[in-house]
Design an enzyme around this catalytic site. Structure first.
Site, PDB file in Angstrom:
ATOM      1  N   LYS A  49     -10.259  -0.144  -0.535  1.00  0.00           N
ATOM      2  CA  LYS A  49     -10.026  -0.462   0.873  1.00  0.00           C
ATOM      3  C   LYS A  49     -11.297  -0.258   1.696  1.00  0.00           C
ATOM      4  O   LYS A  49     -11.862   0.828   1.737  1.00  0.00           O
ATOM      5  CB  LYS A  49      -8.897   0.410   1.415  1.00  0.00           C
ATOM      6  CG  LYS A  49      -8.453   0.075   2.835  1.00  0.00           C
ATOM      7  CD  LYS A  49      -7.275   0.948   3.237  1.00  0.00           C
ATOM      8  CE  LYS A  49      -6.700   0.574   4.587  1.00  0.00           C
ATOM      9  NZ  LYS A  49      -5.529   1.419   4.944  1.00  0.00           N
ATOM     10  N   CYS A  95      -3.970  -3.464   4.384  1.00  0.00           N
ATOM     11  CA  CYS A  95      -3.486  -2.964   5.665  1.00  0.00           C
ATOM     12  C   CYS A  95      -4.467  -3.208   6.813  1.00  0.00           C
ATOM     13  O   CYS A  95      -4.663  -4.333   7.251  1.00  0.00           O
ATOM     14  CB  CYS A  95      -3.155  -1.479   5.505  1.00  0.00           C
ATOM     15  SG  CYS A  95      -2.046  -0.811   6.771  1.00  0.00           S
ATOM     16  N   GLU A 136       0.853  -1.182   0.000  1.00  0.00           N
ATOM     17  CA  GLU A 136       0.000   0.000   0.000  1.00  0.00           C
ATOM     18  C   GLU A 136       0.895   1.241   0.000  1.00  0.00           C
ATOM     19  O   GLU A 136       1.970   1.237   0.601  1.00  0.00           O
ATOM     20  CB  GLU A 136      -0.869  -0.025   1.251  1.00  0.00           C
ATOM     21  CG  GLU A 136      -1.780   1.176   1.427  1.00  0.00           C
ATOM     22  CD  GLU A 136      -2.416   1.218   2.810  1.00  0.00           C
ATOM     23  OE1 GLU A 136      -3.535   1.747   2.908  1.00  0.00           O
ATOM     24  OE2 GLU A 136      -1.792   0.727   3.795  1.00  0.00           O
TER      25      GLU A 136
END
Length: 333
Positions: free
Chosen positions: A130, A163, A61
């Site tokens: 995300k 993440c 990322e």
């Protein structure tokens, strides 16, 4: 099994996946964005040269945007923009799959934090927004298209999360439930997250009988230091390959066999948790209990999720991190 760290393929149905702890850059201008992009493109060449058997290279990322959290329009990407075109061309030229990260323009409001997987023909095969931005620090609009599962190199079923997504067990469960044998997790995390990174990578793997392939940025930008922490975990929760440092641009690789996760899900009895979650106590009742006894799930579906003590939660927006209080409502486009 790692194929001697991805240098070999032991089986005709296995693939080699690489992860690159690419350098963290401070990116606030189009010129800095171009510099970071060129750096990543050179690392694709490095991966192709260093690992002739590699099928896919995964970048963290923020690989071209860094951790500035800038939402400046001049550095936001578009799917038909020059950065994505360069990613596609690089995959095609080097005959390799790749997973990339962009901050993407969003007509609904603040940008998307987007993950792209591009195949060796230069085609986008997976597009992911995300779901869980790292609040209250990140300003990104929450993803609204769920978690796609796609056919990766060799036909292996894969999914990609980003993440902070990986801190929610439901994310990994969703990937596995939809047939993913490999879950890619890309991050910009810094060193305070090292312990929870390993814990979640391993539990996400074991609890879902799934490979987890994870990598963060590495090095520093003068303000932040990212942690690297490349990690391959097999479906039994064992770390097969792991970085021992946060050396920038270091590449790690591992061999993964098609069906390694699916065979366990098919053949295991004890700890076949993906199946057992929806078939509780099947020795006692036909097919096992298949109701939903979890209050938080039914409340979430009903749009009335509220944890015990929620009215006492102190941080509920990003103003403490310099982000203006939101005025936009969440919508699905």
């Amino acid at each position: 099994m790692s194929g001697l760290g991805g240098l070999n393929k032991s089986f005709s149905d296995s693939i080699v996946v690489g992860v690159c702890q690419s350098q963290l850059f401070d990116v606030r201008t189009p010129e800095q964005l171009k510099h970071a992009l060129d750096h990543v493109l050179n690392l694709v060449k490095k991966a192709r040269t260093a690992y002739p058997n590699m099928d896919m290279i995964v970048f963290p990322e923020y690989c071209i945007h860094g951790l500035s959290m800038s939402v400046e329009d001049s550095i936001m990407c578009k799917l038909d923009g020059p950065e994505v075109a360069a990613f596609k061309a690089s995959c095609k030229t080097n005959k390799i799959w790749a997973c990339y990260s962009i901050m993407e323009k969003n007509a609904l409001g603040l940008p998307w934090n987007t993950g792209l997987v591009i195949n060796a023909e230069g085609e986008i095969v997976n597009y992911y927004r995300k779901m869980h931005p790292w609040v209250p620090v990140e300003p990104w609009y929450p993803g609204n298209r769920g978690i796609p599962v796609f056919d990766g190199p060799g036909g292996i079923k894969m999914a990609h999360i980003i993440c902070h997504d990986g801190q929610f067990p439901e994310m990994a469960h969703e990937c596995a439930y939809k047939s993913a044998e490999v879950m890619l997790r890309t991050a910009g995390y810094t060193s305070p997250i090292k312990t929870s990174w390993e814990i979640t990578n391993r539990t996400n793997a074991f609890c879902n009988l799934m490979w987890t392939v994870s990598v963060a940025l590495a090095g520093g930008d003068g303000t932040f230091n990212s942690m690297g922490e490349a990690m391959f975990v097999n479906p039994e929760g064992d770390i097969v390959r792991q970085s021992s440092s946060n050396t920038p641009d270091e590449i790690f690789a591992c061999e993964i066999r098609k069906g390694d996760a699916a065979d366990r899900r098919r053949n295991w009895g004890v700890e076949n948790n993906l199946y057992q979650f929806g078939h509780r106590g099947y020795p006692a009742v036909i097919g096992g209990a298949q109701d939903c006894p979890y209050t938080y799930m039914t409340d979430l579906v009903a749009g009335k999720y509220k944890q015990a003590g929620e009215e006492e939660v102190k941080v509920t927006d990003g103003t403490g991190c310099g982000i203006e209080k939101p005025t936009a409502k969440y919508v699905i486009d």
